[in-house]
Design a protein around this motif. Structure first.
Motif, PDB file in Angstrom:
ATOM      1  N   ARG A   2     -47.589-115.526 -59.366  1.00 28.10           N
ATOM      2  CA  ARG A   2     -48.631-115.772 -58.367  1.00 28.10           C
ATOM      3  C   ARG A   2     -49.867-116.310 -59.062  1.00 28.10           C
ATOM      4  N   ILE A   3     -50.745-116.909 -58.311  1.00 29.29           N
ATOM      5  CA  ILE A   3     -52.009-117.349 -58.891  1.00 29.29           C
ATOM      6  C   ILE A   3     -52.844-116.118 -59.200  1.00 29.29           C
ATOM      7  N   PRO A   4     -53.734-116.198 -60.181  1.00 31.25           N
ATOM      8  CA  PRO A   4     -54.567-115.051 -60.541  1.00 31.25           C
ATOM      9  C   PRO A   4     -55.373-114.537 -59.350  1.00 31.25           C
ATOM     10  N   GLU A   5     -55.577-113.250 -59.328  1.00 34.05           N
ATOM     11  CA  GLU A   5     -56.299-112.617 -58.231  1.00 34.05           C
ATOM     12  C   GLU A   5     -57.705-113.203 -58.106  1.00 34.05           C
ATOM     13  N   GLY A   6     -58.090-113.517 -56.899  1.00 31.57           N
ATOM     14  CA  GLY A   6     -59.431-114.006 -56.623  1.00 31.57           C
ATOM     15  C   GLY A   6     -59.579-115.514 -56.638  1.00 31.57           C
ATOM     16  N   CYS A   7     -58.579-116.223 -57.186  1.00 31.13           N
ATOM     17  CA  CYS A   7     -58.701-117.679 -57.299  1.00 31.13           C
ATOM     18  C   CYS A   7     -58.757-118.351 -55.935  1.00 31.13           C
ATOM     19  N   ASN A 261     -46.675-123.821 -63.003  1.00 28.70           N
ATOM     20  CA  ASN A 261     -47.451-123.038 -63.972  1.00 28.70           C
ATOM     21  C   ASN A 261     -48.625-123.848 -64.520  1.00 28.70           C
ATOM     22  N   LEU A 262     -48.402-125.157 -64.697  1.00 23.21           N
ATOM     23  CA  LEU A 262     -49.484-126.020 -65.163  1.00 23.21           C
ATOM     24  C   LEU A 262     -50.629-126.040 -64.162  1.00 23.21           C
ATOM     25  N   TYR A 263     -50.301-126.099 -62.876  1.00 21.50           N
ATOM     26  CA  TYR A 263     -51.331-126.056 -61.849  1.00 21.50           C
ATOM     27  C   TYR A 263     -52.161-124.782 -61.980  1.00 21.50           C
ATOM     28  N   VAL A 264     -51.485-123.659 -62.202  1.00 20.85           N
ATOM     29  CA  VAL A 264     -52.188-122.383 -62.340  1.00 20.85           C
ATOM     30  C   VAL A 264     -53.088-122.398 -63.575  1.00 20.85           C
ATOM     31  N   GLU A 265     -52.558-122.928 -64.664  1.00 27.29           N
ATOM     32  CA  GLU A 265     -53.315-122.973 -65.920  1.00 27.29           C
ATOM     33  C   GLU A 265     -54.554-123.858 -65.808  1.00 27.29           C
ATOM     34  N   GLU A 266     -54.464-124.932 -65.035  1.00 26.36           N
ATOM     35  CA  GLU A 266     -55.545-125.913 -64.979  1.00 26.36           C
ATOM     36  C   GLU A 266     -56.592-125.618 -63.909  1.00 26.36           C
ATOM     37  N   LEU A 305     -48.365-124.515 -53.707  1.00 30.63           N
ATOM     38  CA  LEU A 305     -48.281-123.180 -54.287  1.00 30.63           C
ATOM     39  C   LEU A 305     -47.830-122.153 -53.247  1.00 30.63           C
ATOM     40  N   ARG A 306     -48.305-122.314 -52.025  1.00 36.02           N
ATOM     41  CA  ARG A 306     -47.868-121.416 -50.950  1.00 36.02           C
ATOM     42  C   ARG A 306     -46.389-121.615 -50.644  1.00 36.02           C
ATOM     43  N   ALA A 307     -45.939-122.859 -50.612  1.00 37.39           N
ATOM     44  CA  ALA A 307     -44.534-123.131 -50.309  1.00 37.39           C
ATOM     45  C   ALA A 307     -43.598-122.525 -51.339  1.00 37.39           C
ATOM     46  N   PHE A 308     -44.065-122.439 -52.601  1.00 32.00           N
ATOM     47  CA  PHE A 308     -43.220-121.907 -53.669  1.00 32.00           C
ATOM     48  C   PHE A 308     -43.482-120.425 -53.957  1.00 32.00           C
ATOM     49  N   GLY A 309     -44.226-119.768 -53.076  1.00 33.89           N
ATOM     50  CA  GLY A 309     -44.434-118.333 -53.224  1.00 33.89           C
ATOM     51  C   GLY A 309     -45.483-117.922 -54.230  1.00 33.89           C
ATOM     52  N   TYR A 310     -46.295-118.885 -54.713  1.00 28.10           N
ATOM     53  CA  TYR A 310     -47.357-118.549 -55.651  1.00 28.10           C
ATOM     54  C   TYR A 310     -48.597-118.059 -54.928  1.00 28.10           C
ATOM     55  N   LEU A 311     -48.650-118.293 -53.644  1.00 32.24           N
ATOM     56  CA  LEU A 311     -49.773-117.881 -52.822  1.00 32.24           C
ATOM     57  C   LEU A 311     -49.210-117.219 -51.574  1.00 32.24           C
ATOM     58  N   GLU A 312     -49.489-115.957 -51.394  1.00 39.72           N
ATOM     59  CA  GLU A 312     -48.942-115.237 -50.243  1.00 39.72           C
ATOM     60  C   GLU A 312     -49.964-115.154 -49.119  1.00 39.72           C
TER      61      GLU A 312
END
Length: 312
Positions: A2-7, A261-266, A305-312
């Motif tokens: 998931r994306i980091p909390e608060g992002c 993951n690159l999207y999350v990192e950047e 990110l939502r479509a791939f479950g990184y954002l709930e």
């Protein structure tokens, strides 16, 4: 993952305080269940009396006059909110597209001479013969707009199918293609899917065959060397993939996850992303365009990110 909390919460603050009104209304529609009417209200500022769109809706060229490319940008948003064919804005846009198609080539002009009179990125500069660089970007998508939003036997639908025929001929005879034109063909495919039976009666190819060709061209254009992804403007898996069910997911395997993951990192401290390109001219206007693009990128990437479950 998931994306980091608060992002996402930080991104929400950015969208509501720093993004254009158009992107703010889209964000609220997509992520906060706001009405589509607010998006349409924002779009009105970009539509001209002739039905076309301009006024920098595509942030990299600031032509206020109507252009097919700016109209394409608006049409994508109208599709995103599932605008009805009876919506006055849509009717007016269809009228503009009907009157501006070059029936001989099946294309709309991707770049207009008037672009040169206003701040713009260098790739939006008009010169004689520039259309060969663009081909059916965005014409194949504009043609699909006409079919989608025009009555079945109307002049709009007829012209749309004429353009599509020429676009399909080009597609099936290409061994490689610019990533942006591939994107146009991908979107065309989504829009035209409900009209598959009509497509089959008009052309010698099935939509499945067309889809396979588009996927093959997309796969060929993707940079598969992860270590080079941060070096400049490259075609990455998520430039073509929007949902886990996309056929390229199976073909590319872990590359899709690496791109997510690159999207999350950047992500920046504001929960958004910067663009990877520069104009090299009009420095003040570029900074405005850059900020506008940040809002657009935030919407596009959070949708993925939502479509791939990184954002709930």
């Amino acid at each position: 993952m998931r994306i980091p909390e608060g992002c996402f919460e930080k991104a929400t603050v950015f969208m509501k305080s720093k993004a254009r009104g158009l992107e703010r209304s889209r964000f609220e529609y997509l992520f906060e269940n706001a009405s589509k009417e607010s998006v349409i209200a924002q779009l009105k500022a970009y539509q001209n009396e002739d039905g076309g769109f301009g006024h920098g809706i595509e942030p990299d060229f600031w032509l206020p006059l109507s252009s097919p490319m700016a109209t394409w940008a608006a049409g994508q948003i109208l599709l995103e909110i599932d605008a009805d064919a009876n919506e006055p804005m849509v009717k007016s846009m269809v009228s503009y597209l009907v009157t501006t198609l070059n029936i001989e080539t099946g294309m709309w002009a991707s770049v207009l001479p008037e672009n040169n009179d206003y701040p713009h990125a260098p790739w939006w500069h008009w010169q004689e013969g520039v259309q060969v660089n663009w081909m059916f970007n965005p014409s194949v998508e504009l043609a699909a707009f006409l079919v989608h939003w025009s009555p079945e036997k109307s002049k709009g639908a007829e012209k749309g199918w004429t353009s599509i025929g020429k676009a399909i001929h080009r597609l099936m005879n290409q061994t490689d293609m610019d990533r942006h034109e591939i994107n146009n063909y991908q979107q065309f495919l989504k829009i035209i899917k409900p009209y598959e039976s009509t497509f089959s009666t008009k052309f010698k190819y099935t939509l499945d065959t067309v889809s396979e060709k588009i996927v093959a061209l997309a796969e060929r254009s993707i940079d598969k060397i992860i270590s080079t992804w941060k070096n400049g403007y490259k075609a990455l898996p998520l430039d073509f993939i929007d949902i886990p069910e996309h056929p390229l997911c199976d073909r590319l395997g872990l590359l899709v996850e690496q791109n997510l993951n690159l999207y999350v990192e950047e992500m920046s401290d504001e929960g958004i992303w910067d663009i990877s390109w520069r104009w090299g001219s009009y420095p003040d206007e570029f900074e405005v365009a850059r900020k506008n693009w940040q809002g657009i990128l935030a919407i596009n990437r959070y949708k993925q990110l939502r479509a791939f479950g990184y954002l709930e």
